[in-house]
Design a protein around this motif. Sequence first.
Motif, PDB file in Angstrom:
ATOM      1  N   ASP A  71       0.833  -1.213   0.000  1.00  0.00           N
ATOM      2  CA  ASP A  71       0.000   0.000   0.000  1.00  0.00           C
ATOM      3  C   ASP A  71       0.861   1.255   0.000  1.00  0.00           C
ATOM      4  N   ARG A  72       1.934   1.210   0.797  1.00  0.00           N
ATOM      5  CA  ARG A  72       2.832   2.372   0.841  1.00  0.00           C
ATOM      6  C   ARG A  72       3.474   2.607  -0.525  1.00  0.00           C
ATOM      7  N   PHE A  73       3.966   1.515  -1.118  1.00  0.00           N
ATOM      8  CA  PHE A  73       4.596   1.646  -2.426  1.00  0.00           C
ATOM      9  C   PHE A  73       3.591   2.121  -3.476  1.00  0.00           C
ATOM     10  N   SER A  74       2.362   1.605  -3.378  1.00  0.00           N
ATOM     11  CA  SER A  74       1.325   1.992  -4.339  1.00  0.00           C
ATOM     12  C   SER A  74       1.012   3.479  -4.221  1.00  0.00           C
ATOM     13  N   ASP A  75       0.907   3.963  -2.957  1.00  0.00           N
ATOM     14  CA  ASP A  75       0.649   5.395  -2.762  1.00  0.00           C
ATOM     15  C   ASP A  75       1.810   6.229  -3.283  1.00  0.00           C
ATOM     16  N   LEU A  76       3.035   5.748  -2.955  1.00  0.00           N
ATOM     17  CA  LEU A  76       4.212   6.478  -3.415  1.00  0.00           C
ATOM     18  C   LEU A  76       4.270   6.496  -4.936  1.00  0.00           C
ATOM     19  N   PHE A  77       3.913   5.382  -5.557  1.00  0.00           N
ATOM     20  CA  PHE A  77       3.957   5.268  -7.015  1.00  0.00           C
ATOM     21  C   PHE A  77       2.855   6.096  -7.670  1.00  0.00           C
ATOM     22  N   GLU A  78       1.647   5.975  -7.158  1.00  0.00           N
ATOM     23  CA  GLU A  78       0.510   6.626  -7.798  1.00  0.00           C
ATOM     24  C   GLU A  78       0.457   8.137  -7.535  1.00  0.00           C
ATOM     25  N   LEU A  79       0.828   8.546  -6.330  1.00  0.00           N
ATOM     26  CA  LEU A  79       0.653   9.940  -5.940  1.00  0.00           C
ATOM     27  C   LEU A  79       1.937  10.765  -6.045  1.00  0.00           C
ATOM     28  N   ALA A  80       2.960  10.210  -6.663  1.00  0.00           N
ATOM     29  CA  ALA A  80       4.221  10.939  -6.826  1.00  0.00           C
ATOM     30  C   ALA A  80       4.000  12.193  -7.675  1.00  0.00           C
ATOM     31  N   VAL A  82       5.774  13.304  -9.976  1.00  0.00           N
ATOM     32  CA  VAL A  82       6.272  13.092 -11.341  1.00  0.00           C
ATOM     33  C   VAL A  82       5.602  11.849 -11.911  1.00  0.00           C
ATOM     34  N   GLY A  83       5.617  11.758 -13.241  1.00  0.00           N
ATOM     35  CA  GLY A  83       5.043  10.591 -13.881  1.00  0.00           C
ATOM     36  C   GLY A  83       6.012   9.411 -13.881  1.00  0.00           C
ATOM     37  N   TYR A  84       5.484   8.215 -13.537  1.00  0.00           N
ATOM     38  CA  TYR A  84       6.284   6.984 -13.570  1.00  0.00           C
ATOM     39  C   TYR A  84       5.736   6.086 -14.671  1.00  0.00           C
ATOM     40  N   LEU A  85       6.641   5.600 -15.520  1.00  0.00           N
ATOM     41  CA  LEU A  85       6.244   4.675 -16.586  1.00  0.00           C
ATOM     42  C   LEU A  85       7.195   3.487 -16.595  1.00  0.00           C
ATOM     43  N   VAL A  86       6.638   2.317 -16.877  1.00  0.00           N
ATOM     44  CA  VAL A  86       7.450   1.109 -17.064  1.00  0.00           C
ATOM     45  C   VAL A  86       7.239   0.669 -18.504  1.00  0.00           C
ATOM     46  N   LEU A  87       8.334   0.571 -19.271  1.00  0.00           N
ATOM     47  CA  LEU A  87       8.275   0.192 -20.681  1.00  0.00           C
ATOM     48  C   LEU A  87       8.965  -1.140 -20.889  1.00  0.00           C
ATOM     49  N   ASP A  88       8.496  -1.867 -21.891  1.00  0.00           N
ATOM     50  CA  ASP A  88       9.207  -3.087 -22.256  1.00  0.00           C
ATOM     51  C   ASP A  88      10.291  -2.753 -23.279  1.00  0.00           C
ATOM     52  N   GLU A  95       3.227  -0.135 -17.385  1.00  0.00           N
ATOM     53  CA  GLU A  95       2.641   0.415 -16.175  1.00  0.00           C
ATOM     54  C   GLU A  95       2.823   1.931 -16.187  1.00  0.00           C
ATOM     55  N   VAL A  96       1.860   2.645 -15.595  1.00  0.00           N
ATOM     56  CA  VAL A  96       1.931   4.092 -15.502  1.00  0.00           C
ATOM     57  C   VAL A  96       1.171   4.517 -14.248  1.00  0.00           C
ATOM     58  N   ASN A  97       1.662   5.532 -13.579  1.00  0.00           N
ATOM     59  CA  ASN A  97       0.966   6.012 -12.379  1.00  0.00           C
ATOM     60  C   ASN A  97      -0.068   7.076 -12.747  1.00  0.00           C
ATOM     61  N   VAL A  98      -0.812   7.536 -11.731  1.00  0.00           N
ATOM     62  CA  VAL A  98      -1.889   8.496 -11.958  1.00  0.00           C
ATOM     63  C   VAL A  98      -1.331   9.816 -12.487  1.00  0.00           C
ATOM     64  N   THR A  99      -0.210  10.254 -11.924  1.00  0.00           N
ATOM     65  CA  THR A  99       0.390  11.518 -12.374  1.00  0.00           C
ATOM     66  C   THR A  99       0.761  11.454 -13.847  1.00  0.00           C
ATOM     67  N   GLY A 100       1.324  10.288 -14.267  1.00  0.00           N
ATOM     68  CA  GLY A 100       1.695  10.118 -15.670  1.00  0.00           C
ATOM     69  C   GLY A 100       0.492  10.197 -16.587  1.00  0.00           C
ATOM     70  N   SER A 101      -0.615   9.569 -16.206  1.00  0.00           N
ATOM     71  CA  SER A 101      -1.810   9.611 -17.046  1.00  0.00           C
ATOM     72  C   SER A 101      -2.379  11.022 -17.123  1.00  0.00           C
ATOM     73  N   LYS A 102      -2.299  11.765 -16.003  1.00  0.00           N
ATOM     74  CA  LYS A 102      -2.773  13.151 -16.024  1.00  0.00           C
ATOM     75  C   LYS A 102      -1.892  14.020 -16.909  1.00  0.00           C
ATOM     76  N   GLN A 103      -0.587  13.742 -16.900  1.00  0.00           N
ATOM     77  CA  GLN A 103       0.323  14.511 -17.749  1.00  0.00           C
ATOM     78  C   GLN A 103      -0.041  14.379 -19.225  1.00  0.00           C
ATOM     79  N   PHE A 104      -0.431  13.202 -19.629  1.00  0.00           N
ATOM     80  CA  PHE A 104      -0.805  12.975 -21.026  1.00  0.00           C
ATOM     81  C   PHE A 104      -2.268  13.313 -21.294  1.00  0.00           C
TER      82      PHE A 104
END
Length: 530
Positions: A71-80, A82-88, A95-104
Amino acid sequence: MYRKDFWKKDTLEKLRKKAEGLLLEKTYQIEHSESLEMQTLFHELQIYQLELEMQNEELSSIAQELETQKDRFSDLFELAPVGYLVLDSRAVIEEVNVTGSKQFGVRKAALLGKPLTSYLHADDLQQFYFFFRRLQSSGSEQEEQVRFKKANNETLYAQVNGKVITKGKFAFSCYLTITDITEKKKAQLEHEKAKRRLEVALDASQTGIWELAVPGGQVYVDELSCSLFGIKPQEFDGSYNTLLNLIDKDDRANVDATLRSSMINGKDFTAEFFVNQPSGIRKYVAARGQMIDLQELGSRFIGTIIDISDKKQIEQETQQLKENQQYMITAASLLAEENERKRISDTLHDSVGQMLYAIKLNLQQLKQMSSSPYYEQAVKMLDQTVKDVRNISFQLAPSILDDFGVVAAIEDMAKRLSGPQLSIVTKFGSTKNLDATLSLNIFRIVQELVNNGIKHGKATCICIELFKKGSQINLKVTDNGEGFTLPNPGTTPTGAGLSSIRNRLNLYKGTMEIHSAPGTGTTVAITIKQ
């Protein structure tokens, strides 16, 4: 693997010892008829049961801790912030966090499974490709600034930082952080535009930039400023005194004092001065500047310098044109005035004077016919009138001036005005080669000063001095009249007579100094350059 098995075995042994300790605390009623083997088996089963219960409790605690950490990691990831993205490996978003989706400006579900390149600005695709290649090949953290297209077609300026995490021999994931730098980038772009506009404006207006460090006195001048001072940028030593010595000696002290005063008082600096270039060319420039605190660099004077030689020349030519026009207007006005005086003088002399002579002749004829006691009185009045008419005619246009010059005219005027209550003394030096117009103006000036001494000063003695030395004519008129208090030191009193004198002096760029005080008389010194 060995380390993991060792940890498991150690944990089981600890749990077994703990179970045996708990078992000793319990009391079991086992019948005496049971065999030793059954008792041992039952004991083992009890121990196993306790071990399983404790293992279950331990696993539940670990699972709860893992859930908390998740839960802590999820909050840190989602509410950061800056945008976080995981690419192959194909740059597809895993994967993308909430901030990243808002940025786009796109829902999170809509981003997953889409290649990140589909959101890149077309002009930055190649730049991102090389960035992604560096991530894969270097294995270290990389960064780049690129532009993305948001859902509303706006541009997202982003600072992208990434690192590759290897999952297998050929598989890896790329972890990216996207920081929105749109406002910062827009501010930079506006700053660059303003800078370019300023450079274009400065170049178009031929304006140079200079900078002076207040502590230290080091000077920076751009290439255009160097050209105004006639020096090469690579040869300039950055010294304030070097530039100061290029300023004309008549302006140097004033410019230095003004700049130092501006630095001390923190006021804006403004100065116009001549620059003497080493090549001998002389420029007239205008410099302006203001104090700016650059914090880590300290206080500095930053300003502009511009060549206004052409402007100065135009101003001088305009001023000369105005002076010439004023000269022509004044000369024409005085000429018209003199012509009118001559016309009136001729009228008095030729018409009124002749009429008075005719009257006098008629009176003489009447004397033979009648012995009236009023005859002598009428003749005296008529003689005085003739004398007054002659004086007025002389004052208006002295014919002696044209015939014998200014000295004779002044002497004649002094003789006419001198009497029991007034003495006029004249002193003359060399007055050769005075043209008729200048002689007339000198006579009118003397005439006006003598009239002022008689009328306003109530003088009983007036001294007139006139001489010429080289091309300079000196005139001084002194009276012993009542005198007066000058309005302010260095100022000239006003009045119609003095205004007329100044107008005549302006024709020759002459000067006039007045010295007077109550009870000490008045002295007027005039200098005219022919």
